[in-house]
Design an enzyme around this catalytic site. Sequence first.
Site, short mmCIF file in Angstrom:
data_model
loop_
_atom_site.label_atom_id
_atom_site.label_comp_id
_atom_site.label_asym_id
_atom_site.label_seq_id
_atom_site.Cartn_x
_atom_site.Cartn_y
_atom_site.Cartn_z
N ARG A 120 0.84 -1.21 0.00
CA ARG A 120 0.00 0.00 0.00
C ARG A 120 0.86 1.24 0.00
NH1 ARG A 120 -5.02 -1.33 3.81
NH2 ARG A 120 -6.12 -2.45 2.19
N GLN A 125 -1.02 2.42 -6.05
CA GLN A 125 -2.47 2.57 -5.89
C GLN A 125 -3.27 2.11 -7.12
OE1 GLN A 125 -3.13 6.56 -4.53
NE2 GLN A 125 -3.68 5.87 -2.50
N ASP A 128 -3.86 -1.75 -7.40
CA ASP A 128 -4.33 -2.41 -6.19
C ASP A 128 -5.68 -3.08 -6.40
OD1 ASP A 128 -5.09 -3.13 -3.68
OD2 ASP A 128 -4.64 -1.21 -2.75
N SER A 131 -8.33 -2.83 -3.44
CA SER A 131 -9.11 -1.58 -3.38
C SER A 131 -10.18 -1.56 -4.44
CB SER A 131 -8.21 -0.36 -3.58
OG SER A 131 -7.38 -0.19 -2.48
N TYR A 228 -3.72 -0.29 7.49
CA TYR A 228 -4.35 -1.49 8.05
C TYR A 228 -4.53 -1.37 9.56
CZ TYR A 228 -3.71 -4.24 3.81
OH TYR A 228 -3.77 -4.74 2.53
P1 NAD Z 1 -9.39 -3.53 5.52
O1 NAD Z 1 -10.19 -4.26 4.49
O2 NAD Z 1 -8.11 -4.12 5.98
O3 NAD Z 1 -10.34 -3.33 6.82
C1 NAD Z 1 -11.57 -2.68 6.73
C2 NAD Z 1 -11.70 -1.67 7.86
O4 NAD Z 1 -11.99 -2.33 9.10
C3 NAD Z 1 -10.45 -0.83 8.13
O5 NAD Z 1 -10.78 0.54 8.00
C4 NAD Z 1 -10.08 -1.19 9.57
O6 NAD Z 1 -9.49 -0.11 10.27
C5 NAD Z 1 -11.42 -1.58 10.15
N1 NAD Z 1 -11.39 -2.34 11.41
C6 NAD Z 1 -10.54 -3.32 11.80
N2 NAD Z 1 -10.88 -3.77 13.03
C7 NAD Z 1 -11.97 -3.06 13.43
C8 NAD Z 1 -12.80 -3.05 14.61
N3 NAD Z 1 -12.55 -3.86 15.63
N4 NAD Z 1 -13.84 -2.18 14.65
C9 NAD Z 1 -14.09 -1.34 13.63
N5 NAD Z 1 -13.36 -1.31 12.50
C10 NAD Z 1 -12.31 -2.14 12.40
O7 NAD Z 1 -9.14 -2.04 5.06
P2 NAD Z 1 -9.04 -1.47 3.58
O8 NAD Z 1 -10.38 -1.23 3.05
O9 NAD Z 1 -8.19 -2.36 2.76
O10 NAD Z 1 -8.34 -0.04 3.73
C11 NAD Z 1 -7.83 0.50 4.91
C12 NAD Z 1 -7.07 1.82 4.59
O11 NAD Z 1 -5.96 1.63 3.72
C13 NAD Z 1 -7.91 2.89 3.96
O12 NAD Z 1 -7.68 4.10 4.64
C14 NAD Z 1 -7.40 2.99 2.55
O13 NAD Z 1 -7.54 4.27 2.00
C15 NAD Z 1 -5.96 2.61 2.72
N6 NAD Z 1 -5.42 2.07 1.45
C16 NAD Z 1 -4.32 2.64 0.89
C17 NAD Z 1 -3.81 2.13 -0.31
C18 NAD Z 1 -2.59 2.73 -0.98
O14 NAD Z 1 -2.09 3.73 -0.52
N7 NAD Z 1 -2.09 2.13 -2.07
C19 NAD Z 1 -4.42 1.04 -0.91
C20 NAD Z 1 -5.54 0.46 -0.30
C21 NAD Z 1 -6.02 0.99 0.89
#
Ligand code: NAD
Length: 376
Positions: A120, A125, A128, A131, A228
């Site tokens: 990430r 991006q 990915d 995403s 994460y």
């Molecule tokens: P994910 O699928 O790993 O998890 C989904 C969500 O669940 C996350 O927001 C996590 O914080 C939340 N979570 C975990 N435990 C929890 C709990 N006990 N209670 C409530 N919520 C809980 O997450 P994701 O969708 O893959 O993305 C997370 C972050 O990563 C986002 O901010 C996204 O923008 C970022 N991201 C960045 C890149 C990049 O820069 N290339 C790529 C993908 C995602």
Amino acid sequence: MKIAILKESGAETRVAAIPETVKKFAGLGATVAVEKGAGERASIADSEFEAAGAAIGRRADVLKDADAILCVAGPEPASLKGAKTGALLIGALDPTRRGDDVAAYAKAGIEALAMEWMPRITRAQSMDILSSQSNLAGYKAVVDAASVYGRAFPMMMTAAGTVHPAKAFVMGVGVAGLQAIATARRLGAQVSATDVRSATKEQIASLGAKPIFVEGVAGIEGEGQGGYASETSAEYQAAQAELVSGHIAKQDIVITTALIPGRPAPRLISDAQVATMRPGSVIVDLAAEAGGNVEGCVAGENVERHGVTIIGAVQLARTLPADASALFARNLANFLIAFWDGEKAALVLPDDDEIVSGVRLTKGGSIVNDRLKTAQ
Ligand code: NAD
């Protein structure tokens, strides 16, 4: 360089290329071969691939002399018979659960790249797949909830009386959660959301939803490592459970998306909490395959508990095959273009590149990925 596009098998509906990306590969100087019928379930006819410059053929013809094989789900290793030694296999190979297949790819001399292990970082991006597919899943979760819910989402003031807006609560505000909030808002629901990462508070508010957060107990500051979540303290979990209990009883729709990499999904809703919801309410658990956020959730099934339907959502992106394929295919094309060497007219994957070392599973007949080696 020859690029092969496979026809997927089993429940997979998507395809790893679309005519637009085939044209891009041809523009780079590659030849492209698409397996007959590869795009059928994503509404892309062979003739469209052909018009974009691809040759259409049977699996054996497509694999013959291919330097890169693009797929959505990792194919059965035996079905790659005839692929040349050193051919790259690029797709969502599910290495954590399909270790035996990865070992078989290595044995067959296939160089497997698992695109779900894309780091990430900003540079990656556009490559990915997690995403791009989660975004669609977040949207579809809300649409599925709406279709099962026996009431309407938006407020309607009619001559026959008022329909009250649905109350929707999104738990876990990553990529899927953000799209779920946006979709539920567009449908007219009153939306609230929660997460353990404090950075999401502002994102929730900016989408016009209400943030519901544990106060006074430290959760995860900012974005969390690489975006994460990690496991939270027992104290935080207790405070979160209490906060959720009060809130959930007033909700009609709950979408849960919480995941912690490398661990089972955190349990966010107990059976007792489900029982406090009004009959007819709907919960969609997007973490169903990772063990589920909701007690009683069964992956791939709709179950009813205390009059509440719990949808164990699995691979929702597959239910939108045309869009999901287009985004997936562009992710793969962006990866190929980023590592394309124009002079050699071939892919060049330097071992010391963060992206390459993140996604590469096998090389020269062995498993080389640190993440997989530690899991063994
Ligand atoms: P994910 O699928 O790993 O998890 C989904 C969500 O669940 C996350 O927001 C996590 O914080 C939340 N979570 C975990 N435990 C929890 C709990 N006990 N209670 C409530 N919520 C809980 O997450 P994701 O969708 O893959 O993305 C997370 C972050 O990563 C986002 O901010 C996204 O923008 C970022 N991201 C960045 C890149 C990049 O820069 N290339 C790529 C993908 C995602």
